[in-house]
Write a protein that holds these residues in place. Structure first.
Motif, PDB file in Angstrom:
ATOM      1  N   VAL A 113      -5.505 -31.047  21.170  1.00  0.00           N
ATOM      2  CA  VAL A 113      -5.865 -32.241  21.951  1.00  0.00           C
ATOM      3  C   VAL A 113      -7.347 -32.203  22.319  1.00  0.00           C
ATOM      4  CG1 VAL A 113      -5.535 -33.385  24.190  1.00  0.00           C
ATOM      5  CG2 VAL A 113      -3.536 -32.632  22.882  1.00  0.00           C
ATOM      6  N   ILE A 114      -8.029 -33.311  22.028  1.00  0.00           N
ATOM      7  CA  ILE A 114      -9.385 -33.541  22.541  1.00  0.00           C
ATOM      8  C   ILE A 114      -9.222 -34.693  23.530  1.00  0.00           C
ATOM      9  CG2 ILE A 114     -11.720 -34.331  21.981  1.00  0.00           C
ATOM     10  CD1 ILE A 114     -11.346 -33.119  19.171  1.00  0.00           C
ATOM     11  N   CYS A 115      -9.400 -34.397  24.817  1.00  0.00           N
ATOM     12  CA  CYS A 115      -9.078 -35.397  25.848  1.00  0.00           C
ATOM     13  C   CYS A 115     -10.332 -35.789  26.611  1.00  0.00           C
ATOM     14  CB  CYS A 115      -8.058 -34.795  26.818  1.00  0.00           C
ATOM     15  SG  CYS A 115      -7.477 -35.946  28.069  1.00  0.00           S
ATOM     16  N   LYS A 127      -2.883 -29.581  37.050  1.00  0.00           N
ATOM     17  CA  LYS A 127      -2.340 -28.216  37.078  1.00  0.00           C
ATOM     18  C   LYS A 127      -1.118 -28.103  36.161  1.00  0.00           C
ATOM     19  CE  LYS A 127      -4.070 -26.715  41.567  1.00  0.00           C
ATOM     20  NZ  LYS A 127      -3.746 -26.341  42.947  1.00  0.00           N
ATOM     21  N   ALA A 128      -0.287 -29.150  36.167  1.00  0.00           N
ATOM     22  CA  ALA A 128       0.895 -29.133  35.288  1.00  0.00           C
ATOM     23  C   ALA A 128       0.454 -29.120  33.825  1.00  0.00           C
ATOM     24  CB  ALA A 128       1.779 -30.338  35.579  1.00  0.00           C
ATOM     25  N   LEU A 129      -0.587 -29.874  33.515  1.00  0.00           N
ATOM     26  CA  LEU A 129      -1.070 -29.912  32.130  1.00  0.00           C
ATOM     27  C   LEU A 129      -1.664 -28.564  31.732  1.00  0.00           C
ATOM     28  CD1 LEU A 129      -1.270 -31.755  29.685  1.00  0.00           C
ATOM     29  CD2 LEU A 129      -3.517 -32.506  30.486  1.00  0.00           C
ATOM     30  N   LYS A 130      -2.297 -27.909  32.685  1.00  0.00           N
ATOM     31  CA  LYS A 130      -2.843 -26.576  32.380  1.00  0.00           C
ATOM     32  C   LYS A 130      -1.704 -25.619  32.009  1.00  0.00           C
ATOM     33  CE  LYS A 130      -5.500 -22.696  34.295  1.00  0.00           C
ATOM     34  NZ  LYS A 130      -4.821 -21.801  33.400  1.00  0.00           N
ATOM     35  N   ALA A 131      -0.609 -25.694  32.750  1.00  0.00           N
ATOM     36  CA  ALA A 131       0.534 -24.826  32.443  1.00  0.00           C
ATOM     37  C   ALA A 131       1.061 -25.124  31.038  1.00  0.00           C
ATOM     38  CB  ALA A 131       1.626 -25.014  33.492  1.00  0.00           C
ATOM     39  N   ILE A 132       1.097 -26.400  30.686  1.00  0.00           N
ATOM     40  CA  ILE A 132       1.587 -26.793  29.345  1.00  0.00           C
ATOM     41  C   ILE A 132       0.602 -26.304  28.273  1.00  0.00           C
ATOM     42  CG2 ILE A 132       2.032 -28.789  27.838  1.00  0.00           C
ATOM     43  CD1 ILE A 132       2.937 -30.246  30.511  1.00  0.00           C
ATOM     44  N   ALA A 133      -0.685 -26.517  28.514  1.00  0.00           N
ATOM     45  CA  ALA A 133      -1.704 -26.130  27.529  1.00  0.00           C
ATOM     46  C   ALA A 133      -1.736 -24.614  27.354  1.00  0.00           C
ATOM     47  CB  ALA A 133      -3.077 -26.641  27.965  1.00  0.00           C
ATOM     48  N   ALA A 138      -1.630 -24.649  20.598  1.00  0.00           N
ATOM     49  CA  ALA A 138      -2.631 -25.664  20.256  1.00  0.00           C
ATOM     50  C   ALA A 138      -3.793 -25.553  21.245  1.00  0.00           C
ATOM     51  CB  ALA A 138      -2.009 -27.062  20.349  1.00  0.00           C
ATOM     52  N   LEU A 139      -4.950 -26.069  20.823  1.00  0.00           N
ATOM     53  CA  LEU A 139      -6.165 -25.998  21.639  1.00  0.00           C
ATOM     54  C   LEU A 139      -6.310 -27.248  22.515  1.00  0.00           C
ATOM     55  CD1 LEU A 139      -8.470 -24.921  18.683  1.00  0.00           C
ATOM     56  CD2 LEU A 139      -7.602 -23.421  20.489  1.00  0.00           C
ATOM     57  N   PHE A 140      -7.035 -27.108  23.610  1.00  0.00           N
ATOM     58  CA  PHE A 140      -7.307 -28.252  24.487  1.00  0.00           C
ATOM     59  C   PHE A 140      -8.805 -28.313  24.760  1.00  0.00           C
ATOM     60  CE2 PHE A 140      -7.735 -30.808  28.195  1.00  0.00           C
ATOM     61  CZ  PHE A 140      -6.707 -31.743  28.111  1.00  0.00           C
ATOM     62  N   ILE A 141      -9.407 -29.413  24.364  1.00  0.00           N
ATOM     63  CA  ILE A 141     -10.857 -29.583  24.510  1.00  0.00           C
ATOM     64  C   ILE A 141     -11.102 -30.811  25.381  1.00  0.00           C
ATOM     65  CG2 ILE A 141     -12.969 -30.152  23.207  1.00  0.00           C
ATOM     66  CD1 ILE A 141     -10.621 -28.658  21.008  1.00  0.00           C
ATOM     67  N   LEU A 142     -11.933 -30.651  26.404  1.00  0.00           N
ATOM     68  CA  LEU A 142     -12.191 -31.754  27.338  1.00  0.00           C
ATOM     69  C   LEU A 142     -13.606 -32.277  27.084  1.00  0.00           C
ATOM     70  CD1 LEU A 142     -11.044 -33.193  29.930  1.00  0.00           C
ATOM     71  CD2 LEU A 142     -12.235 -31.438  31.248  1.00  0.00           C
TER      72      LEU A 142
END
Ligand SMILES: NC(=O)c1ccc[n+]([C@@H]2O[C@H](COP(=O)([O-])OP(=O)(O)OC[C@H]3O[C@@H](n4cnc5c(N)ncnc54)[C@H](O)[C@@H]3O)[C@@H](O)[C@H]2O)c1
Length: 394
Positions: A113-115, A127-133, A138-142
């Motif tokens: 995800v690139i968000c 915080k919930a999304l951090k737990a999921i990520a 998969a990677l998470f890029i902000l």
């Protein structure tokens, strides 16, 4: 031709999908340009708008395969995950309240995800999304995209090298003027959702651009925000969220020094378009950078004349040259800086394909997203308590 050990589908450009960014949208188009600038990505699928009709029309306008133009992000996550040539990464470029659910849906399918920022519309979701990520494969890029500018990378490396000494003062400002009048009641879609707490979250200017200024200050200085005292205003009558904020900042102690700072975010400041500016001073020197003239960085070693450093010029550090494309004097700007985050994402995704973690990749993450939301909520709490100092809840 297949590459040894890989199939064709996994050896070429990275397959990108998009949620949001339909006809008339702002930042989706920027993401598409940024993703293509360095040839790392190919845009193959989208759920581009809030209604299936608009989404399909937007896909047609952009020349997407009709089979991969979806009426909703749920359908897109399901169908793309099932395809052998399905997307590897999705850009989420919807209004703030519509980041959490799509990000969760794609992360849970193992799609990177690139968000865009702010990461969610409230701290609990962040915080919930951090737990999921953290759990996802998969990677998470902000996309706090200002961190992609070469001269910001230069400033960050100089500060990390100790060129400024111990950091004492961190000042960031981001004044704009486009909400000086009630644009939200005059047909601006971008203004409409940004001034609606249900879609924007608790922050107006502090969420929309204050989070950018804070992220940049933390990124360049390496400091950690501890607490703040905020004075939020809504100058335009009838507007529900802040359109101007003055905030005092206290950072965590480092090497016996506790840095202090200030942040000004405004969308009602005529004469200022995207006046993002950073000033950081330490025991040995100071820097100043202005987003509207991004190829230059002022550096003053204390007691010496001011020096104007240029992108790819003399004294350019590797941290800056690795994200520069063309020689000094040919300007690079907003789109190139944005594209630098897509380059970082590409490096990380390619390494991920090979089961590796690259060491030299620098991009904002879900942790930065949580800090952004904690900042917004602390600002609101502080301002409601007449400027009481509030510790960040991260
Ligand atoms: N990084 C930056 O510098 C930067 C700049 C601008 C905006 N942003 C962020 O990007 C996001 C979008 O901002 P914008 O100005 O482009 O907004 P916008 O209103 O121009 O575009 C939003 C798009 O999302 C679509 N959308 C809404 N709900 C949807 C849904 N359920 N499914 C699919 N699409 C949906 C809309 O139809 C529209 O196409 C916001 O979070 C904003 O804070 C970041």
């Amino acid at each position: 031709m297949a590459i040894e050990g890989k199939d064709e589908i996994h050896s070429g450009r990275i397959r990108l999908g998009m949620v949001g960014g339909g006809s008339g949208a702002f930042i989706g188009g920027v993401h598409r340009m940024a993703s293509r600038l360095d040839d790392h990505f190919t845009f193959v699928a989208g759920a581009l708008s809030s209604t299936p009709e608009k989404a399909l029309a937007s896909g047609k306008e952009l020349g997407l395969d009709p089979e991969r133009t979806y009426g909703s992000y749920e359908e897109m996550a399901e169908k793309e995950a099932a395809r052998e040539d399905g997307i590897e990464v999705v850009a989420i470029v919807t209004p703030n309240h519509m980041h959490f659910e799509p990000a969760k849906a794609f992360l849970e399918k193992g799609i990177h995800v690139i968000c865009d920022k702010p990461v969610t519309s409230n701290l609990a979701d962040a915080k919930a999304l951090k737990a999921i990520a953290d759990k996802a494969n998969a990677l998470f890029i902000l996309t706090h995209n200002y961190t992609g500018y070469p001269m910001i990378r230069q400033a960050r490396a100089m500060i990390a090298n100790g060129d400024l000494g111990d950091i004492r003062l961190i000042h960031a400002e981001y004044p704009q003027d486009w909400l000086t009048e009630p644009a939200e009641r005059e047909g601006s879609k971008q203004a409409e959702w940004r001034t609606d707490p249900k879609r924007s979250g608790a922050g107006g200017a502090i969420g929309d651009i204050g989070t950018h200024a804070l992220n940049l200050a933390l990124f360049a200085s390496g400091a950690e925000l501890e607490s703040l005292s905020a004075d939020l205003d809504t100058f335009v009558e009838g507007r529900q969220l802040d359109d101007n904020a003055h905030i005092m900042l206290r950072f965590k102690e480092k090497n016996g020094v506790r840095p202090k700072g200030m942040l000004w975010a405004s969308q009602v400041a005529p004469g200022f378009e995207n006046g993002l500016q950073l000033k950081i001073c330490g025991t040995k020197g100071g820097i100043q950078w202005m987003q509207e003239n991004p190829n230059y960085l002022w550096f003053t070693p204390f007691g010496e004349p001011k020096r104007l450093l240029s992108r790819n010029g003399a004294d350019a550090l590797e941290a800056a040259t690795r994200v520069s494309r063309i020689p000094a004097g040919h300007p690079e700007g907003y789109l190139e800086g944005f594209a630098n985050l897509y380059c970082e994402a590409a490096r990380a995704i390619r390494a991920f394909r090979d089961g590796k973690t690259p060491e030299d990749v620098v991009y904002p993450t879900i942790e930065d997203g949580v800090i952004g939301l904690a900042f917004i909520e602390a600002c609101v709490a502080s301002s409601n308590a007449d400027g009481k100092w509030i510790r960040l809840d991260v």
